[in-house]
Design a protein around this motif. Sequence first.
Motif, PDB file in Angstrom:
ATOM      1  N   VAL A   1       0.847  -1.185   0.000  1.00 43.00           N
ATOM      2  CA  VAL A   1       0.000   0.000   0.000  1.00 43.00           C
ATOM      3  C   VAL A   1       0.886   1.241   0.000  1.00 43.00           C
ATOM      4  CG1 VAL A   1      -0.124   0.169   2.534  1.00 43.00           C
ATOM      5  CG2 VAL A   1      -2.004   1.046   1.144  1.00 43.00           C
ATOM      6  N   CYS A   2       0.397   2.332  -0.581  1.00 40.86           N
ATOM      7  CA  CYS A   2       1.146   3.593  -0.601  1.00 40.86           C
ATOM      8  C   CYS A   2       0.209   4.724  -0.183  1.00 40.86           C
ATOM      9  CB  CYS A   2       1.733   3.860  -1.991  1.00 40.86           C
ATOM     10  SG  CYS A   2       0.487   4.132  -3.283  1.00 40.86           S
ATOM     11  N   GLU A   3       0.771   5.915  -0.013  1.00 41.44           N
ATOM     12  CA  GLU A   3      -0.032   7.064   0.409  1.00 41.44           C
ATOM     13  C   GLU A   3      -1.161   7.351  -0.582  1.00 41.44           C
ATOM     14  OE1 GLU A   3       2.365  10.488   1.053  1.00 41.44           O
ATOM     15  OE2 GLU A   3       3.324   9.692   2.866  1.00 41.44           O
ATOM     16  N   ASN A   4      -0.845   7.247  -1.876  1.00 36.31           N
ATOM     17  CA  ASN A   4      -1.842   7.547  -2.897  1.00 36.31           C
ATOM     18  C   ASN A   4      -3.035   6.590  -2.806  1.00 36.31           C
ATOM     19  OD1 ASN A   4      -2.547   9.289  -5.097  1.00 36.31           O
ATOM     20  ND2 ASN A   4      -2.208   7.564  -6.489  1.00 36.31           N
ATOM     21  N   ASP A   5      -2.778   5.312  -2.453  1.00 35.46           N
ATOM     22  CA  ASP A   5      -3.876   4.352  -2.278  1.00 35.46           C
ATOM     23  C   ASP A   5      -4.816   4.811  -1.166  1.00 35.46           C
ATOM     24  OD1 ASP A   5      -2.930   2.650  -4.243  1.00 35.46           O
ATOM     25  OD2 ASP A   5      -1.760   1.427  -2.844  1.00 35.46           O
ATOM     26  N   LEU A   6      -4.235   5.256  -0.065  1.00 42.17           N
ATOM     27  CA  LEU A   6      -5.041   5.684   1.081  1.00 42.17           C
ATOM     28  C   LEU A   6      -5.847   6.939   0.749  1.00 42.17           C
ATOM     29  CD1 LEU A   6      -2.355   5.183   3.882  1.00 42.17           C
ATOM     30  CD2 LEU A   6      -4.239   3.651   3.318  1.00 42.17           C
ATOM     31  N   ILE A   7      -5.248   7.818  -0.019  1.00 42.51           N
ATOM     32  CA  ILE A   7      -5.925   9.072  -0.387  1.00 42.51           C
ATOM     33  C   ILE A   7      -7.083   8.791  -1.338  1.00 42.51           C
ATOM     34  CG2 ILE A   7      -5.632  11.260  -1.623  1.00 42.51           C
ATOM     35  CD1 ILE A   7      -2.685  11.184  -0.559  1.00 42.51           C
ATOM     36  N   GLN A   8      -6.826   7.959  -2.349  1.00 39.63           N
ATOM     37  CA  GLN A   8      -7.850   7.692  -3.361  1.00 39.63           C
ATOM     38  C   GLN A   8      -8.958   6.771  -2.851  1.00 39.63           C
ATOM     39  OE1 GLN A   8      -5.988   6.269  -6.944  1.00 39.63           O
ATOM     40  NE2 GLN A   8      -5.092   8.258  -7.465  1.00 39.63           N
TER      41      GLN A   8
ATOM     42  N   LEU B   1      -9.581   5.768   0.486  1.00 41.14           N
ATOM     43  CA  LEU B   1     -10.171   6.067   1.794  1.00 41.14           C
ATOM     44  C   LEU B   1     -10.540   7.539   1.955  1.00 41.14           C
ATOM     45  CD1 LEU B   1      -7.866   3.901   4.130  1.00 41.14           C
ATOM     46  CD2 LEU B   1     -10.036   3.269   3.046  1.00 41.14           C
ATOM     47  N   GLY B   2     -10.141   8.358   0.990  1.00 46.27           N
ATOM     48  CA  GLY B   2     -10.469   9.776   1.046  1.00 46.27           C
ATOM     49  C   GLY B   2      -9.677  10.548   2.094  1.00 46.27           C
ATOM     50  N   TRP B   3      -8.482  10.051   2.431  1.00 43.78           N
ATOM     51  CA  TRP B   3      -7.665  10.708   3.448  1.00 43.78           C
ATOM     52  C   TRP B   3      -6.881  11.869   2.848  1.00 43.78           C
ATOM     53  CZ3 TRP B   3      -5.043   6.192   6.651  1.00 43.78           C
ATOM     54  CH2 TRP B   3      -6.049   5.515   7.354  1.00 43.78           C
ATOM     55  N   SER B   4      -6.397  12.750   3.714  1.00 38.55           N
ATOM     56  CA  SER B   4      -5.475  13.812   3.296  1.00 38.55           C
ATOM     57  C   SER B   4      -4.071  13.228   3.227  1.00 38.55           C
ATOM     58  CB  SER B   4      -5.504  14.958   4.319  1.00 38.55           C
ATOM     59  OG  SER B   4      -5.008  14.512   5.576  1.00 38.55           O
ATOM     60  N   TRP B   5      -3.162  13.956   2.566  1.00 46.30           N
ATOM     61  CA  TRP B   5      -1.770  13.508   2.487  1.00 46.30           C
ATOM     62  C   TRP B   5      -1.184  13.358   3.896  1.00 46.30           C
ATOM     63  CZ3 TRP B   5       0.601  11.467  -1.551  1.00 46.30           C
ATOM     64  CH2 TRP B   5       0.153  11.771  -2.839  1.00 46.30           C
ATOM     65  N   GLN B   6      -1.512  14.298   4.761  1.00 50.91           N
ATOM     66  CA  GLN B   6      -0.958  14.272   6.114  1.00 50.91           C
ATOM     67  C   GLN B   6      -1.423  13.038   6.889  1.00 50.91           C
ATOM     68  OE1 GLN B   6      -1.977  17.666   8.495  1.00 50.91           O
ATOM     69  NE2 GLN B   6      -0.563  17.143  10.146  1.00 50.91           N
ATOM     70  N   ARG B   7      -2.718  12.740   6.801  1.00 49.29           N
ATOM     71  CA  ARG B   7      -3.252  11.581   7.519  1.00 49.29           C
ATOM     72  C   ARG B   7      -2.667  10.283   6.981  1.00 49.29           C
ATOM     73  NH1 ARG B   7      -9.725  10.059   8.250  1.00 49.29           N
ATOM     74  NH2 ARG B   7      -9.400   8.248   9.642  1.00 49.29           N
TER      75      ARG B   7
ATOM     76  N   CYS C   1       4.680   0.565   1.058  1.00 45.75           N
ATOM     77  CA  CYS C   1       4.848  -0.173   2.307  1.00 45.75           C
ATOM     78  C   CYS C   1       4.356  -1.610   2.084  1.00 45.75           C
ATOM     79  CB  CYS C   1       4.053   0.483   3.433  1.00 45.75           C
ATOM     80  SG  CYS C   1       4.729   2.084   3.945  1.00 45.75           S
ATOM     81  N   TRP C   2       5.270  -2.551   2.299  1.00 45.89           N
ATOM     82  CA  TRP C   2       4.960  -3.962   2.093  1.00 45.89           C
ATOM     83  C   TRP C   2       4.810  -4.664   3.438  1.00 45.89           C
ATOM     84  CZ3 TRP C   2       4.631  -6.566  -2.690  1.00 45.89           C
ATOM     85  CH2 TRP C   2       4.954  -5.790  -3.807  1.00 45.89           C
TER      86      TRP C   2
END
Length: 255
Positions: free
Chosen positions: A196-203, A205-211, A241-242
Amino acid sequence: AVVAMRRKPGLAGLIRNQEQQSAISAVGERLEADKFEKAREHLQSLRSTLTEFATKHRSRINSDPQFRKSFCDMCIAAGVDPLASSKGIWDELLGVGRFYNELAVQVLHICLTSRDENGGILDLNECLLRVRKSRAAGEVVSAEDVERAVDSLAHLGPGVSLRSYGGRRLLCSVPEELSSDPSKVLELAASSAGKVCENDLIQQLGWSWQRAGTALGHCVREGLCWVDDTEDENGRVERWCWFPSIALAAMDKTA
């Protein structure tokens, strides 16, 4: 007008009432005793039936995981826990209690010794592979056996627990309970072959970059995952992150 006064019960009446109450209580106690005796006889008969069944099918119970699971389920449905004591009747007849106690110790050892590799997150299928490799030839252990062994550890307190994330069963031996955001990261990674990467979480889960960065940073600091910084064709570095155990189990499944 003369008002008739209600006559109070005399001593004889009070004694009769007490005797009636005592008689009613005695009848109730006899009924409860009869019910208890019938229940005891029923349980004794049930235990005898299970004992005969266990003795007759001992070899298959010890060698066939599915049959062993069905036998344990049948015992529990009948109110008899085959794992309640390693010195109980089932251990004398079959070694069932000893089997699960030894398996629980083995699973606990695997979880603790592999924590440096996976941060305390071990896929159930990978755990099963490690268990089978260390077992004697011909001794079959199933995923249900591992789950039942882990359940038997519950009375020892927090240590190893079995949880579901993203459709995968994971053995968790992390020192502390995962908070909400890291749990969601693990959930997403489990459904994405372990990465998983930050972009996955943002797209997704709708999270901000900071979260997203904070949640991944927590997973990295706690040693739950490995980091792979990959540069794309535009020169931008993407941090993946693996979660190693989940990724390995996913690769084994697709191989």
